[in-house]
Design a protein around this motif. Structure first.
Motif, PDB file in Angstrom:
ATOM      1  N   ILE A 205       0.830  -1.201   0.000  1.00 39.36           N
ATOM      2  CA  ILE A 205       0.000   0.000   0.000  1.00 39.36           C
ATOM      3  C   ILE A 205       0.870   1.258   0.000  1.00 39.36           C
ATOM      4  O   ILE A 205       0.544   2.256  -0.662  1.00 39.36           O
ATOM      5  N   ASP A 206       1.982   1.211   0.707  1.00 38.33           N
ATOM      6  CA  ASP A 206       2.918   2.335   0.680  1.00 38.33           C
ATOM      7  C   ASP A 206       3.410   2.599  -0.741  1.00 38.33           C
ATOM      8  O   ASP A 206       3.484   3.754  -1.188  1.00 38.33           O
ATOM      9  N   ILE A 207       3.721   1.539  -1.469  1.00 32.92           N
ATOM     10  CA  ILE A 207       4.180   1.676  -2.857  1.00 32.92           C
ATOM     11  C   ILE A 207       3.076   2.264  -3.729  1.00 32.92           C
ATOM     12  O   ILE A 207       3.311   3.162  -4.548  1.00 32.92           O
TER      13      ILE A 207
ATOM     14  N   PRO B 239      11.244  -5.777  -3.946  1.00 36.97           N
ATOM     15  CA  PRO B 239      10.627  -6.918  -4.638  1.00 36.97           C
ATOM     16  C   PRO B 239       9.108  -6.812  -4.755  1.00 36.97           C
ATOM     17  O   PRO B 239       8.537  -7.306  -5.731  1.00 36.97           O
ATOM     18  N   ILE B 240       8.449  -6.169  -3.787  1.00 35.90           N
ATOM     19  CA  ILE B 240       7.002  -5.998  -3.898  1.00 35.90           C
ATOM     20  C   ILE B 240       6.667  -5.110  -5.084  1.00 35.90           C
ATOM     21  O   ILE B 240       5.798  -5.426  -5.906  1.00 35.90           O
ATOM     22  N   ALA B 241       7.365  -3.972  -5.200  1.00 36.51           N
ATOM     23  CA  ALA B 241       7.116  -3.041  -6.305  1.00 36.51           C
ATOM     24  C   ALA B 241       7.393  -3.699  -7.649  1.00 36.51           C
ATOM     25  O   ALA B 241       6.623  -3.535  -8.612  1.00 36.51           O
ATOM     26  N   LEU B 242       8.470  -4.459  -7.723  1.00 35.94           N
ATOM     27  CA  LEU B 242       8.817  -5.129  -8.975  1.00 35.94           C
ATOM     28  C   LEU B 242       7.755  -6.149  -9.357  1.00 35.94           C
ATOM     29  O   LEU B 242       7.392  -6.287 -10.534  1.00 35.94           O
TER      30      LEU B 242
ATOM     31  N   ARG C 225      10.203  -1.765 -13.782  1.00 34.13           N
ATOM     32  CA  ARG C 225      10.632  -1.344 -12.459  1.00 34.13           C
ATOM     33  C   ARG C 225       9.906  -0.072 -12.043  1.00 34.13           C
ATOM     34  O   ARG C 225       9.434   0.680 -12.892  1.00 34.13           O
ATOM     35  N   VAL C 226       9.824   0.146 -10.738  1.00 35.22           N
ATOM     36  CA  VAL C 226       9.176   1.330 -10.177  1.00 35.22           C
ATOM     37  C   VAL C 226      10.265   2.254  -9.631  1.00 35.22           C
ATOM     38  O   VAL C 226      10.908   1.913  -8.625  1.00 35.22           O
ATOM     39  N   PRO C 227      10.522   3.371 -10.268  1.00 34.51           N
ATOM     40  CA  PRO C 227      11.584   4.269  -9.787  1.00 34.51           C
ATOM     41  C   PRO C 227      11.362   4.680  -8.328  1.00 34.51           C
ATOM     42  O   PRO C 227      10.243   4.988  -7.916  1.00 34.51           O
TER      43      PRO C 227
END
Length: 403
Positions: A21-23, A281-284, A291-293
């Motif tokens: 959720i933070d991401i 790894p969660i964002a990826l 990828r998520v900058p």
């Protein structure tokens, strides 16, 4: 910019869910949370998440928590200053099948952060519905590997969230499958990584819970101390990437910066390095293959670093060898390994089993297992687990009487 990717988060109130959720909140144009679900132990947080994210649906596994969740919605809305009736109340699904129903909700990605074998049915549901599965529930692959393989509808449908398996997935981009010689999983080594077997006989649960690197729950922390967690990850790596058990190694890396490595047939090895932060790894997994900058901080390459890799002491920590044997044997042995371990960890934490008795009991349970077939249904997996738990309890109780 392309349309936001719709995500369903299972286990939203846990560590993986809250970090996901933070991401999402830091990338509002990239992700939208369509649904969230949790067990029901923290309905206040679940309600707050649902209102903040404006989700379409909320799931709660404990059916009796529905009224509590509804009250929590109104309390949270009042806290946030909503006028009466001025907020959208999401659909609520409840009961043992709630996470499975959520896993089929229209979305692009399902993040399965459910704890334990309860995550297997939602994993299968998400795969059969054609969703991309960001998988943090290792029990799905450990206990139900054959079922999960059969449910996959397209290549690359499962994206691992565990830091080690995410690292392997990233490194495997560097070569074709036929060019892979071996996978190397790194292990922090847990609380007792520098001890020999004879130094482990009298260790206490309090000592086992003092992990030098990660802040985790008690079961995972004790699994790290026994290296059972790494045994589970070896099985998971085999199921995810199809690499034979003989070609999967474990090395101790106390700094937890090199998350895993892949060696190729030409002698080249690729490693993935990052500070220990699960948001990467969660964002990826949510954005895969992109990828998520800014998902997490990187290694500071302006500083000097001293990273250590050393072989696992197989005499002191036999859990990895035992996990490989269970994986190679198949026929529900990995599910038995996992379920029996949970009983042993509970007994150790309660002072009813010595530390070395955890893996020793696992070995006895596996040696006495009947000739289960390869599982074809979730019920067959659960039956094997039920047998394993009962067998482990019998061994523990008998040993205590003879002590």
């Amino acid at each position: 910019m392309s349309e936001p990717r719709d995500v369903v988060l299972l286990g939203s109130t846990g560590s993986i869910g809250t970090q996901a959720i933070d991401i999402v909140r830091r990338n509002p144009g990239r992700f939208r949370v369509a649904g969230i679900g949790a067990g029901g132990g923290n309905v206040e947080l679940l309600a707050a998440q649902a209102l903040a994210l404006e989700v379409d649906v909320v799931g709660v596994a404990r059916a009796g928590a529905v009224q509590d969740l509804q009250l929590a919605f109104y309390a949270e809305a009042q806290k946030q200053g909503y006028a009466t009736g001025g907020f959208k109340l999401p659909k609520i699904v409840a009961g043992p099948d709630a996470m499975t129903e959520l896993a089929q909700w229209p979305c692009d990605v399902v993040l399965n952060g459910v704890v334990g074998s309860l995550g297997l049915a939602p994993t299968l549901a998400a795969l059969r519905a054609g969703r991309t599965l960001a998988l943090a529930n290792k029990e799905s692959l450990v206990a139900g590997g054959p079922l999960v393989r059969a449910a996959v509808t397209r290549p690359g449908q499962i994206v691992p969230v565990d830091s080690e398996h995410s690292a392997l997935a990233q490194c495997l981009r560097g070569g074709a499958r036929g060019e892979v010689r071996r996978l190397v999983l790194t292990a922090s080594g847990g609380a007792f990584r520098d001890r020999r077997r004879e130094e482990l006989a009298g260790v206490t649960p309090e000592e086992a819970l003092k992990h030098p690197t990660w802040d985790m729950g008690p079961v995972v922390t004790i699994n790290s101390a026994t290296l059972v967690n790494k045994g589970l990850e070896v099985i998971e790596a085999h199921e995810l990437f199809g690499v034979p058990y003989a070609d999967i190694e474990v090395m101790v890396h106390p700094q937890s910066v090199l998350h895993s490595l892949v060696e190729f047939t030409d002698g080249s090895t690729l490693a993935q390095a990052s500070p220990p932060d699960m948001r990467l790894p969660i964002a990826l997994a949510l954005a895969w293959p992109d990828r998520v900058p800014g998902a997490a901080a990187g290694v500071d390459w302006r500083e000097a670093h001293n990273w250590e890799l050393r072989p696992l002491d197989d005499e002191a920590f036999t859990a990895v060898r035992l996990a490989k044997q269970a994986g190679e044997a198949g026929r529900c042995r990995p599910a038995i390994y996992n379920a029996a371990n949970e009983e042993c960890v509970a007994a150790f934490a309660a002072g009813r089993l010595p530390f070395l008795g955890i893996v020793e009991t696992l070995e006895r349970v596996l040696a006495s297992a009947p000739d289960f077939a390869e599982p074809g249904t979730v019920e067959e997996v659960l039956a094997a687990e039920t047998w394993a738990r009962a067998q482990a309890q019998d061994i523990i109780v008998t040993a205590a009487r003879g002590a």
